[in-house]
Every structure is written in C-alpha cells, then in structure tokens.
Scaffold this active site. Structure first.
Site, PDB file in Angstrom:
ATOM      1  N   SER A   1       0.960  -1.089   0.141  1.00  0.00           N
ATOM      2  CA  SER A   1       0.010   0.057   0.033  1.00  0.00           C
ATOM      3  C   SER A   1       0.860   1.038  -0.199  1.00  0.00           C
ATOM      4  O   SER A   1       1.779   1.420   0.693  1.00  0.00           O
ATOM      5  CB  SER A   1      -0.660   0.230   1.303  1.00  0.00           C
ATOM      6  OG  SER A   1      -1.570   1.121   1.497  1.00  0.00           O
TER       7      SER A   1
ATOM      8  N   LEU B   1      -0.581  10.787   4.034  1.00  0.00           N
ATOM      9  CA  LEU B   1      -1.649  10.122   3.663  1.00  0.00           C
ATOM     10  C   LEU B   1      -2.668  11.127   2.816  1.00  0.00           C
ATOM     11  O   LEU B   1      -3.758  11.062   2.795  1.00  0.00           O
ATOM     12  CB  LEU B   1      -2.695   9.751   4.895  1.00  0.00           C
ATOM     13  CG  LEU B   1      -2.101   8.760   5.745  1.00  0.00           C
ATOM     14  CD1 LEU B   1      -2.946   8.590   7.036  1.00  0.00           C
ATOM     15  CD2 LEU B   1      -2.274   7.009   4.975  1.00  0.00           C
TER      16      LEU B   1
ATOM     17  N   CYS C   1       0.258   4.513  10.348  1.00  0.00           N
ATOM     18  CA  CYS C   1       0.686   5.216   9.256  1.00  0.00           C
ATOM     19  C   CYS C   1       1.580   6.039  10.518  1.00  0.00           C
ATOM     20  O   CYS C   1       1.133   6.746  11.432  1.00  0.00           O
ATOM     21  CB  CYS C   1      -0.193   6.198   8.649  1.00  0.00           C
ATOM     22  SG  CYS C   1       0.709   7.598   7.894  1.00  0.00           S
TER      23      CYS C   1
ATOM     24  N   ILE D   1       5.337  -5.352   8.018  1.00  0.00           N
ATOM     25  CA  ILE D   1       5.285  -4.437   8.848  1.00  0.00           C
ATOM     26  C   ILE D   1       4.970  -2.953   8.127  1.00  0.00           C
ATOM     27  O   ILE D   1       5.494  -3.036   7.013  1.00  0.00           O
ATOM     28  CB  ILE D   1       6.365  -4.213   9.756  1.00  0.00           C
ATOM     29  CG1 ILE D   1       7.709  -4.265   8.924  1.00  0.00           C
ATOM     30  CG2 ILE D   1       6.575  -5.339  10.768  1.00  0.00           C
ATOM     31  CD1 ILE D   1       9.279  -3.823   9.627  1.00  0.00           C
ATOM     32  N   ASN D   2       4.597  -1.893   8.809  1.00  0.00           N
ATOM     33  CA  ASN D   2       4.585  -0.834   8.100  1.00  0.00           C
ATOM     34  C   ASN D   2       5.911  -0.101   8.385  1.00  0.00           C
ATOM     35  O   ASN D   2       6.684  -0.734   8.796  1.00  0.00           O
ATOM     36  CB  ASN D   2       3.521   0.085   9.000  1.00  0.00           C
ATOM     37  CG  ASN D   2       3.108   1.381   8.139  1.00  0.00           C
ATOM     38  OD1 ASN D   2       3.815   1.865   7.133  1.00  0.00           O
ATOM     39  ND2 ASN D   2       1.795   1.707   8.051  1.00  0.00           N
TER      40      ASN D   2
ATOM     41  N   GLY E   1       8.331  -5.295   3.981  1.00  0.00           N
ATOM     42  CA  GLY E   1       9.501  -4.402   4.515  1.00  0.00           C
ATOM     43  C   GLY E   1      10.805  -4.824   3.809  1.00  0.00           C
ATOM     44  O   GLY E   1      11.396  -5.789   4.146  1.00  0.00           O
ATOM     45  N   GLY E   2      11.184  -3.900   2.677  1.00  0.00           N
ATOM     46  CA  GLY E   2      12.277  -4.233   2.116  1.00  0.00           C
ATOM     47  C   GLY E   2      12.655  -5.330   1.070  1.00  0.00           C
ATOM     48  O   GLY E   2      13.710  -5.769   0.943  1.00  0.00           O
TER      49      GLY E   2
ATOM     50  N   GLY F   1       7.333  -3.100  -2.075  1.00  0.00           N
ATOM     51  CA  GLY F   1       6.982  -1.575  -2.098  1.00  0.00           C
ATOM     52  C   GLY F   1       8.052  -0.840  -2.708  1.00  0.00           C
ATOM     53  O   GLY F   1       8.199  -0.512  -4.164  1.00  0.00           O
ATOM     54  N   THR F   2       8.925  -0.543  -1.970  1.00  0.00           N
ATOM     55  CA  THR F   2       9.996   0.485  -2.248  1.00  0.00           C
ATOM     56  C   THR F   2      10.633  -0.196  -3.500  1.00  0.00           C
ATOM     57  O   THR F   2      11.150   0.923  -4.265  1.00  0.00           O
ATOM     58  CB  THR F   2      10.949   0.679  -1.239  1.00  0.00           C
ATOM     59  OG1 THR F   2      10.236   0.953   0.170  1.00  0.00           O
ATOM     60  CG2 THR F   2      12.102   1.810  -1.260  1.00  0.00           C
TER      61      THR F   2
HETATM   62  C1  SIN Z   1       1.915   7.979   4.189  1.00  0.00           C
HETATM   63  O1  SIN Z   1       1.063   8.226   3.460  1.00  0.00           O
HETATM   64  O2  SIN Z   1       2.384   8.863   4.857  1.00  0.00           O
HETATM   65  C2  SIN Z   1       2.240   6.588   4.394  1.00  0.00           C
HETATM   66  C3  SIN Z   1       1.339   5.523   4.820  1.00  0.00           C
HETATM   67  C4  SIN Z   1       1.693   4.722   5.787  1.00  0.00           C
HETATM   68  O3  SIN Z   1       2.862   4.482   5.922  1.00  0.00           O
HETATM   69  O4  SIN Z   1       0.944   4.088   6.376  1.00  0.00           O
END
Ligand code: SIN
Length: 316
Positions: free
Chosen positions: A25, A77, A134, A197-198, A250-251, A272-273
């Site tokens: 996400s 967000l 977040c 994880i976030n 996560g990575g 993600g990244t």
């Molecule tokens: C963000 O929009 O700041 C990131 C959202 C998140 O890490 O949950």
C-alpha cells in the site's frame, strides 16, 4: 516437482489469490503506473494507497529522503477521499482484472467504521487492509497500532460494520515493544489476517542547513534496511499466532527476500520501495520465488509458510 503442478496460490482469511506477491500500500497508488509494465492480474493483488474519508493534501515537502539501503517518506496520507476513490480507482482496477485489497485509514475510530460501511457493497474487492500504523500523522496518538485499546476499538468497529462481508487485514507498526501482543489484541477484536510491517519512524537532519530534511520532520523508513526487522516481527507473530495469515513486507527486493518472509511465517509478501527503482520488481520477485520454492522441494506456497519454526539440527 514440475512447475505446472506447483500450487502458487495463497489465502488471507477467506480471500484466495492465485499468486503470493502483492503491491505494498502506498507504493503503487491504484496500480495505473505499474500496469504499463505488466498485466495486474499476474500478481496476487493490488493493495491500494490507504484512503481516508475526505480528500487530503498530505504533509509539506520535501517528503522523501534517501537513507543507507532505504528511504524515508513523509507523505501524510495524501489522497482523493473515499468517494472519488470508489468512483474512479476501484472500477478501473476491476476492469483491468486486478484483484483488489482496499487499504483504509481513519482519523478516529468512527471514521474507520464509516469507511468500512462505504466498502460493504462495492463489487470486486477481495479484502480490506485496515491501516492503523501510518507514522506520518501530526498527532502520534493517532497511531492506533501503538496502543492496544485504540487498536482494539478500530478493529471492532470495522468488524461490526463489515460483519462477514470482507476479510480484514490489519496493518501493524514495528514501533512497539511487543508486536505479538498487539497482534493478539487485533485478532481477538476480529482481524482475519495481519500486514507486517509498516515503516519505522525515522528522521534525517540536513547537515548543511542543520535542520530536519523532511517538511514533516519525521518519516517512515522503508527498503532493505528494515527487512531484518520485518522478518523478526513476522517470525514472532507467527510463533504466537500460527493460524493467523500474515502478509509480510518491508524491504523485499528479490525472490529470496520474499522466500525468507514466507519461511518466517508469511502467507504472502508485498513489494513496495523496490518498485520505485525497478517497475517490474513484483514480477521478478514472483518468478524467482516460484523457482526457489520448487528447487527446495515444496509442492505449494502453503507448505513453506513458517518452515523456519520447525525444529532443526541446529535448533532441536
Ligand atoms: C503516508 O501516506 O504517509 C504513508 C502511509 C503509511 O505508511 O501508512
């Protein structure tokens, strides 16, 4: 094991996916950009950017900082709000045959309930990710995942609203002393699965200006630098709650990274990244993961989930 008979599918609660690799996400918005590089139905699902009730502009710039083996983001967000999202993004994803996990984030417990109500009768959604972690909110008290009572209240509200309509995946923060205890609280409150994880809360100070680099001062750390933290969190939570499916993240950059998370206890893995530098990362990870699982003698993804917990010669 032949590739044609290998079972690459996975489940998160009652939701079934033909492959175990997902977007993370926030890193692929609603998938439009990635769809230039591969058909979205080839991956497990698109997990959309956490959406809030109202349109939101996010935090001041700069919002990104490179760090060793990672990056900090301070987006805050930003998004169109639930109504515009449901009008434009979900129909587009469904038209493009993507499986969709909608991520929601609220400012209050009630707001999560309202967001969940909006999703109830929307066709084409496989599951809801409840983002309670977040790090980029001005009031740290809003990181519901850092407080068991708040986390419980949010998940109960979403569960009550959705009843059995859609599986709930709750996204937790690594910035807690005991992630397994928070996991237990949200599962008892009605979560079907967990996203772990976030990002970790971090900060960069520009040594030329001598002030924080990010407009929002702090940001969420992602990328390979945090992968061992994610693997540890997945391992601990799977050990405490072996029946609860985990979407690990996560990575993750390679199929081997995804494999590590599955061995720790993840039933699926988000990328993600890595997609920022390599837009085909999801497909590369997925292909490499499949070959690795087959070469290690597994018949299915499910067989490998949590394998690292079995007694071994080194750890009888
Ligand atoms: C963000 O929009 O700041 C990131 C959202 C998140 O890490 O949950």
């Amino acid at each position: 094991m032949r590739e044609s008979s290998f079972d690459f599918s996975t489940t998160l609660g009652s939701a079934w996916f033909p492959a175990p690799v997902f977007t993370a996400s926030g890193c692929a918005s609603s998938g439009r950009e990635l769809s230039q590089f591969f058909p979205l139905d080839e991956i497990g699902a698109v997990v959309t950017k956490s959406v809030m009730l109202k349109e939101r502009l996010g935090r001041p710039t700069p919002r990104m900082a490179e760090t060793p083996s990672g990056m900090l983001n301070s987006i805050g967000l930003q998004g169109p709000g639930i109504d515009a999202f449901l009008a434009k993004d979900v129909p587009w994803l469904v038209e493009n045959k993507a499986r969709v996990i909608v991520s929601i984030a609220g400012e209050t417990v009630d707001e999560y309930g309202v967001l969940a109500r909006r999703l109830r009768s929307v066709p084409g959604i496989s599951a809801v990710e409840v983002n309670i972690s977040c790090p980029n909110v001005d009031n740290r008290g809003l990181v519901f995942a850092c407080d068991p009572e708040s986390a419980k209240a949010v998940v109960e509200s979403v569960r009550r609203t959705l009843a059995g309509d859609l599986p709930i995946i709750v996204k937790l923060s690594p910035d807690v002393t005991n992630i397994a205890s928070i996991a237990r609280v949200v599962v008892d409150a009605g979560a079907d699965a967990l996203a772990l994880i976030n990002t970790l809360l971090g900060m960069v100070i520009n040594t030329d200006t001598m002030f924080p680099h990010l407009g929002g001062k702090t940001g969420g750390l992602s990328g390979p630098a945090i992968r061992p933290v994610a693997v540890r969190a997945i391992f601990q939570v799977h050990e405490a709650l072996p029946k609860v499916p985990i979407l690990g993240m996560g990575g993750v950059r390679t199929g081997r990274d995804a494999f590590e998370m599955i061995l720790a206890g993840a039933s699926g893995v988000s990328v993600g990244t890595a997609s920022f530098g390599n837009p085909t990362a999801l497909i590369d990870v997925q292909n490499e993961l499949k070959q690795l699982l087959i070469s290690k003698g597994f018949n299915s993804v499910q067989e490998a989930v949590g394998f690292a917990h079995r007694p071994s010669k080194a750890n009888p």
